[in-house]
Enzyme design. Structure first.
Site, mmCIF file in Angstrom:
data_model
loop_
_atom_site.group_PDB
_atom_site.id
_atom_site.type_symbol
_atom_site.label_atom_id
_atom_site.label_comp_id
_atom_site.label_asym_id
_atom_site.label_seq_id
_atom_site.Cartn_x
_atom_site.Cartn_y
_atom_site.Cartn_z
ATOM 1 N N LYS A 13 0.828 -1.223 0.000
ATOM 2 C CA LYS A 13 0.000 0.000 0.000
ATOM 3 C C LYS A 13 0.858 1.266 0.000
ATOM 4 O O LYS A 13 0.619 2.171 -0.771
ATOM 5 C CB LYS A 13 -0.844 0.088 1.284
ATOM 6 C CG LYS A 13 -2.008 -0.823 1.366
ATOM 7 C CD LYS A 13 -2.929 -0.434 2.524
ATOM 8 C CE LYS A 13 -2.303 -0.368 3.892
ATOM 9 N NZ LYS A 13 -1.850 -1.634 4.452
ATOM 10 N N ARG A 89 -8.763 2.557 9.754
ATOM 11 C CA ARG A 89 -8.457 1.171 10.102
ATOM 12 C C ARG A 89 -9.516 0.579 11.016
ATOM 13 O O ARG A 89 -9.401 -0.573 11.413
ATOM 14 C CB ARG A 89 -7.114 1.129 10.824
ATOM 15 C CG ARG A 89 -5.940 0.736 9.925
ATOM 16 C CD ARG A 89 -4.706 0.808 10.793
ATOM 17 N NE ARG A 89 -3.622 -0.004 10.351
ATOM 18 C CZ ARG A 89 -2.546 0.456 9.708
ATOM 19 N NH1 ARG A 89 -2.466 1.705 9.365
ATOM 20 N NH2 ARG A 89 -1.560 -0.359 9.410
ATOM 21 N N ARG A 123 11.303 -6.257 4.724
ATOM 22 C CA ARG A 123 11.173 -4.837 4.400
ATOM 23 C C ARG A 123 12.192 -4.001 5.174
ATOM 24 O O ARG A 123 12.449 -4.233 6.344
ATOM 25 C CB ARG A 123 9.750 -4.371 4.767
ATOM 26 C CG ARG A 123 9.525 -2.909 4.521
ATOM 27 C CD ARG A 123 8.080 -2.580 4.436
ATOM 28 N NE ARG A 123 7.396 -2.627 5.727
ATOM 29 C CZ ARG A 123 6.104 -2.350 5.879
ATOM 30 N NH1 ARG A 123 5.349 -2.060 4.834
ATOM 31 N NH2 ARG A 123 5.549 -2.387 7.073
ATOM 32 N N ARG A 155 11.809 -1.598 10.484
ATOM 33 C CA ARG A 155 10.838 -0.961 11.373
ATOM 34 C C ARG A 155 10.659 -1.809 12.625
ATOM 35 O O ARG A 155 10.661 -3.033 12.546
ATOM 36 C CB ARG A 155 9.489 -0.855 10.650
ATOM 37 C CG ARG A 155 9.331 0.414 9.881
ATOM 38 C CD ARG A 155 8.112 0.417 9.035
ATOM 39 N NE ARG A 155 6.882 0.016 9.714
ATOM 40 C CZ ARG A 155 5.678 0.107 9.168
ATOM 41 N NH1 ARG A 155 5.546 0.569 7.946
ATOM 42 N NH2 ARG A 155 4.614 -0.283 9.815
ATOM 43 N N ARG A 166 -0.094 -7.834 14.277
ATOM 44 C CA ARG A 166 -0.681 -6.823 13.371
ATOM 45 C C ARG A 166 -1.690 -7.468 12.431
ATOM 46 O O ARG A 166 -2.712 -6.879 12.103
ATOM 47 C CB ARG A 166 0.426 -6.120 12.566
ATOM 48 C CG ARG A 166 1.247 -5.176 13.441
ATOM 49 C CD ARG A 166 2.510 -4.733 12.762
ATOM 50 N NE ARG A 166 2.273 -3.946 11.573
ATOM 51 C CZ ARG A 166 3.161 -3.789 10.589
ATOM 52 N NH1 ARG A 166 4.353 -4.365 10.691
ATOM 53 N NH2 ARG A 166 2.887 -3.058 9.551
HETATM 54 P P1 AMP Z 1 1.490 1.381 8.873
HETATM 55 O O1 AMP Z 1 2.750 2.105 8.536
HETATM 56 O O2 AMP Z 1 0.305 1.858 8.101
HETATM 57 O O3 AMP Z 1 1.653 -0.116 8.822
HETATM 58 O O4 AMP Z 1 1.177 1.734 10.407
HETATM 59 C C1 AMP Z 1 2.073 1.386 11.444
HETATM 60 C C2 AMP Z 1 1.327 1.321 12.768
HETATM 61 O O5 AMP Z 1 0.811 2.628 13.107
HETATM 62 C C3 AMP Z 1 0.100 0.413 12.758
HETATM 63 O O6 AMP Z 1 0.426 -0.946 12.997
HETATM 64 C C4 AMP Z 1 -0.730 1.019 13.894
HETATM 65 O O7 AMP Z 1 -0.245 0.622 15.153
HETATM 66 C C5 AMP Z 1 -0.455 2.513 13.736
HETATM 67 N N1 AMP Z 1 -1.489 3.099 12.851
HETATM 68 C C6 AMP Z 1 -1.335 3.527 11.578
HETATM 69 N N2 AMP Z 1 -2.493 3.961 11.081
HETATM 70 C C7 AMP Z 1 -3.418 3.816 12.068
HETATM 71 C C8 AMP Z 1 -4.808 4.047 12.167
HETATM 72 N N3 AMP Z 1 -5.500 4.526 11.122
HETATM 73 N N4 AMP Z 1 -5.419 3.770 13.342
HETATM 74 C C9 AMP Z 1 -4.744 3.297 14.390
HETATM 75 N N5 AMP Z 1 -3.440 3.011 14.366
HETATM 76 C C10 AMP Z 1 -2.765 3.268 13.216
#
Ligand code: AMP
Length: 208
Positions: A13, A89, A123, A155, A166
């Protein structure tokens, strides 16, 4: 064009949202990146969000996440359109978003769990410019960013034990959004080569 990119973590994404937003000249909004940046800057709210939530694979609470997105969407660069990557989310986030703006397309990028785990555990991200590398997009020199020569790092939440949590969180809290957006949803096969995924997404968002 106001689009949402949905789908489990590790389906590409972020990579696709980054490329397509540049091509279309619209904003790319990644809530995950916003949280990582806040923590890196030492912002107390950002540090707490990392320690309590995202560093452990849990979602950050809705109220904090919605507030950040609302402020971000009010910025000038979102007027021409945007891609939301990683937001909403949860159903309450989607309901809040409906009150803030109108969404034209929702793209759901899908992959099998096996491929997701392989992608996420391989990654790496540039510690300086944030470019993402992985099995599909390896750096020319191991551990070094092609663009800015920054150091590539893993990360904190891409460790295998956190990845599994996750994915569970995705199944329980985010997957219900597929039904929520059923009228606007277009599913794209995230196991194809990345250029083909990009083509499919561009085609999907150009459909009237
Ligand atoms: P991502 O980079 O999109 O995988 O996001 C990394 C982490 O940030 C996720 O696993 C969540 O813990 C937090 N996070 C990102 N977007 C959201 C969201 N819309 N709502 C809640 N937590 C979020």
């Amino acid at each position: 064009m106001n689009a949402i990119f949905l789908g489990p973590p590790g389906t590409g994404k972020g990579t696709q949202a980054e490329r397509i937003s540049v091509e279309l000249g619209i904003a790319h909004i990644s809530t995950g990146e916003m949280f990582r940046q806040l923590a890196n800057e030492g912002n107390p709210v950002g540090v707490e969000a990392k320690e309590k939530y995202w560093g452990k694979g849990n979602l950050v609470p809705d109220d904090l996440t919605i507030k950040l997105v609302k402020e971000r969407l009010a910025k000038e660069d979102c007027k021409k359109g945007f891609i939301l990557d990683g937001f909403p989310r949860t159903i309450p986030q989607a309901e809040a978003l409906d009150k803030i703006t109108k969404i034209s397309k929702v793209i759901d990028i899908e992959s099998s769990e096996e491929i997701i785990i392989k992608r996420l555990s391989n990654r790496r991200q540039c510690s300086k410019c944030k470019k993402i590398y992985g099995i599909d997009v390896p750096p020319k020199k191991e551990g070094i960013c092609d663009i800015c020569q920054g150091k590539l790092i893993q990360r904190d939440d891409d460790r295998e034990e956190v990845i599994r949590d996750r994915l569970k969180v995705y199944e329980k809290q985010t997957k219900p959004l597929i039904k929520y957006y059923k009228e606007k949803l277009i599913t794209v096969d995230g196991e194809q080569p990345i250029d083909k995924i990009k083509q499919d997404i561009i085609k999907a968002i150009s459909l009237k």
